[in-house]
Write a protein that holds these residues in place. Structure first.
Motif, PDB file in Angstrom:
ATOM      1  N   PRO A  19      14.344   4.767  -5.993  1.00 47.22           N
ATOM      2  CA  PRO A  19      13.164   5.047  -6.583  1.00 47.22           C
ATOM      3  C   PRO A  19      12.916   6.362  -7.062  1.00 47.22           C
ATOM      4  O   PRO A  19      13.069   6.955  -6.506  1.00 47.22           O
ATOM      5  N   HIS A  23       8.325   7.323  -2.247  1.00 43.66           N
ATOM      6  CA  HIS A  23       8.137   5.329  -1.587  1.00 43.66           C
ATOM      7  C   HIS A  23       7.718   5.077   0.101  1.00 43.66           C
ATOM      8  O   HIS A  23       7.337   4.087   0.515  1.00 43.66           O
ATOM      9  N   PRO A 185       3.010   8.123  -2.089  1.00 38.42           N
ATOM     10  CA  PRO A 185       3.474   6.966  -1.833  1.00 38.42           C
ATOM     11  C   PRO A 185       2.670   6.253  -2.025  1.00 38.42           C
ATOM     12  O   PRO A 185       2.647   4.857  -0.520  1.00 38.42           O
ATOM     13  N   GLU A 187       0.557   3.294  -4.775  1.00 35.81           N
ATOM     14  CA  GLU A 187       0.390   2.449  -5.825  1.00 35.81           C
ATOM     15  C   GLU A 187      -0.036   3.071  -6.946  1.00 35.81           C
ATOM     16  O   GLU A 187       0.019   2.525  -8.646  1.00 35.81           O
ATOM     17  N   HIS A 219       1.299  -3.070  -0.976  1.00 31.01           N
ATOM     18  CA  HIS A 219       2.544  -2.128  -1.646  1.00 31.01           C
ATOM     19  C   HIS A 219       3.120  -0.587  -0.569  1.00 31.01           C
ATOM     20  O   HIS A 219       4.065  -0.718  -0.695  1.00 31.01           O
ATOM     21  N   HIS A 223       6.932  -1.338   0.808  1.00 26.24           N
ATOM     22  CA  HIS A 223       7.581   0.300  -0.331  1.00 26.24           C
ATOM     23  C   HIS A 223       8.265   1.533   1.016  1.00 26.24           C
ATOM     24  O   HIS A 223       8.867   1.913   0.641  1.00 26.24           O
ATOM     25  N   SER A 224       7.430   1.256   1.558  1.00 25.30           N
ATOM     26  CA  SER A 224       7.627   2.403   2.785  1.00 25.30           C
ATOM     27  C   SER A 224       9.045   1.771   3.544  1.00 25.30           C
ATOM     28  O   SER A 224       9.748   2.479   4.271  1.00 25.30           O
ATOM     29  N   THR A 226      11.113   0.287   2.008  1.00 23.40           N
ATOM     30  CA  THR A 226      12.269  -0.198   1.268  1.00 23.40           C
ATOM     31  C   THR A 226      13.371   0.820   1.601  1.00 23.40           C
ATOM     32  O   THR A 226      13.028   2.287   1.957  1.00 23.40           O
TER      33      THR A 226
END
Ligand SMILES: Cc1ncc(COP(=O)(O)O)c(C=O)c1O
Length: 408
Positions: A19, A23, A185, A187, A219, A223-224, A226
């Motif tokens: 990314p 994130h 991090p 959205e 989100h 994403h955390s 990810t």
């Protein structure tokens, strides 16, 4: 206005595996998290700020407040992305572009000529602190005051929140705009700040609904989580990179389409219905809860890693090789000599690189050169050491390849 555009569709570039923006939620310990939450709820709303979903909409409000309309002109930097212009186009204003020097400072000496050539009265000037590096805009501020032009300071690449403002930023403009989602991090997030709070009187945003907030929480959590994957996995990476590069260098290179067209509408990145939407409360909370010192230290370490890595690489140079102590970098800007083939190969290898290859045509030679040659490399705080290792390996191996090895 004419727009130079690069269409990568024929190239079939893969999605980058890393990314380009942060994130991962940064919690140190549970106690630290609780203390931050407690502290966050004690902080009160500042009358100097309004929260939008993106910086482009905060910019739109600044443009409107500055008086931009179909009968007037915005002066914008010749090196730009489309979201810096969208709101001015939406207001029906003309846009003229002022030249920049090689370090992306406004070229004050040549600004006057652009101003004089403007067919409609100039109401606003946008000045950007590119890549997180604070510029001394005092001369520009004086020039704007003398010509009755509203200076709008673009802090979209700068660490700028209601609780922390990067030194030397947010002190020149009548309006200041920032993009917290580029540093935190979350959205969304776009800030409008005015040193005189009465300049924001009557500026209201529409709060988001519960559903949106829940999506924002989802989100942030997703994403955390990810994974800190490395494209291609862990198998013998340098060898695999070399194999792929060898294959790319011997295959015919499929280039994208370059076009220049007349242009007067907003880009697909702009939605008129989102102009007044407030940023998610959860995004605002993430900004409050994230430890800024740790974020800065991590970004600085990654930036310095890039500086070291490109120091002796051929076919490129860092735009700003020295990082001042108090600067929180947004990205690492790297000038390359041969976008064909090096940019193409990096993209084909899944390297997370951005460049502003969609840009209004102007008389500025620096902007024309940087459009294809200035790469934006990620240096955010969520990158793992292994991801940095992989990116450094890919960049080094790609730029060491002779550009003559390609088959256009
Ligand atoms: C220098 C600059 N200003 C303004 C913007 C608009 O910010 P946002 O993406 O928050 O709309 C961008 C977007 O990337 C930008 O790079």
């Amino acid at each position: 206005m004419e727009l130079a555009r690069f269409d990568p569709a024929p190239c079939g570039f893969p999605r980058p595996g890393i990314p380009p923006l942060p994130h991962r939620l940064e919690w140190t310990t549970a106690w630290d998290g609780l203390a931050r939450i407690f502290h966050a709820f004690q902080q009160t709303k500042s009358p100097h700020f309004r929260h939008f979903s993106r910086g482009r909409y905060a910019l739109g409000e600044a443009y409107r407040l500055a008086g931009l309309s179909p009968g007037s002109t915005l002066l914008a930097p010749a090196y730009h992305c489309m979201t810096m212009l969208d709101s001015a186009l939406h207001l029906g204003a003309d846009i003229s572009f002022y030249p920049l020097t090689t370090d992306l400072s406004p070229d004050i000496g040549r600004l006057e000529a652009v101003f004089q050539a403007s067919q409609k009265p100039v109401r606003a000037l946008l000045a950007t602190h590119f890549f997180g590096f604070a510029k001394d805009l005092s001369n520009l501020q004086t020039w704007c005051d003398e010509n009755d032009i509203v200076l709008i300071e673009d802090c979209s690449h700068v660490l700028f929140t209601p609780f922390f403002q990067a030194p030397g930023t947010g002190v020149y403009g009548k309006f200041v705009v920032a993009s917290p989602y580029k540093f935190f991090p979350c959205e969304d997030g776009g800030l409008l700040y005015a040193p005189e709070s009465r300049d924001l009187d009557g500026v209201e945003t529409t709060p988001t609904g519960v559903g949106d907030e829940l999506r924002g929480v989802k989100h942030a959590i997703e994403h955390s989580w990810t994974s800190q994957r490395i494209p291609g996995g862990n198998r013998d990476r340098p060898k695999r990179i070399d194999e792929k590069l060898a294959a790319l260098a011997t295959a015919p290179m499929i280039t994208g389409h370059e076009t220049i067209n007349r242009y007067a509408q907003t880009s697909p990145y702009f939605s008129a219905s989102a102009c007044r939407t407030a940023s998610l409360k959860v995004s605002q909370l993430i900004v409050k809860l994230t430890p800024v010192a740790a974020l800065t230290a991590a970004r600085q370490a990654n930036y310095r890693r890039w500086s070291m890595a490109v120091g002796d690489l051929p076919h490129c140079r860092a735009l700003f090789s020295v990082l001042p102590e108090n600067t929180t970098p947004y990205m690492f800007p790297l000038l390359i000599a041969h976008p064909e083939p090096h940019f193409y190969w990096l993209k084909q290898l899944g390297f997370p690189v951005w460049r502003w290859d969609e840009m209004a045509v102007s008389s500025c030679a620096v902007a024309a050169k940087y459009r294809a040659r200035l790469l934006h490399l990620p240096c955010h705080q969520s990158l793992s050491d292994a991801q940095m290792d992989w990116m450094v390996a890919v960049l080094s191996r790609t730029l060491r390849q002779s550009p003559a090895g390609s088959h256009p």
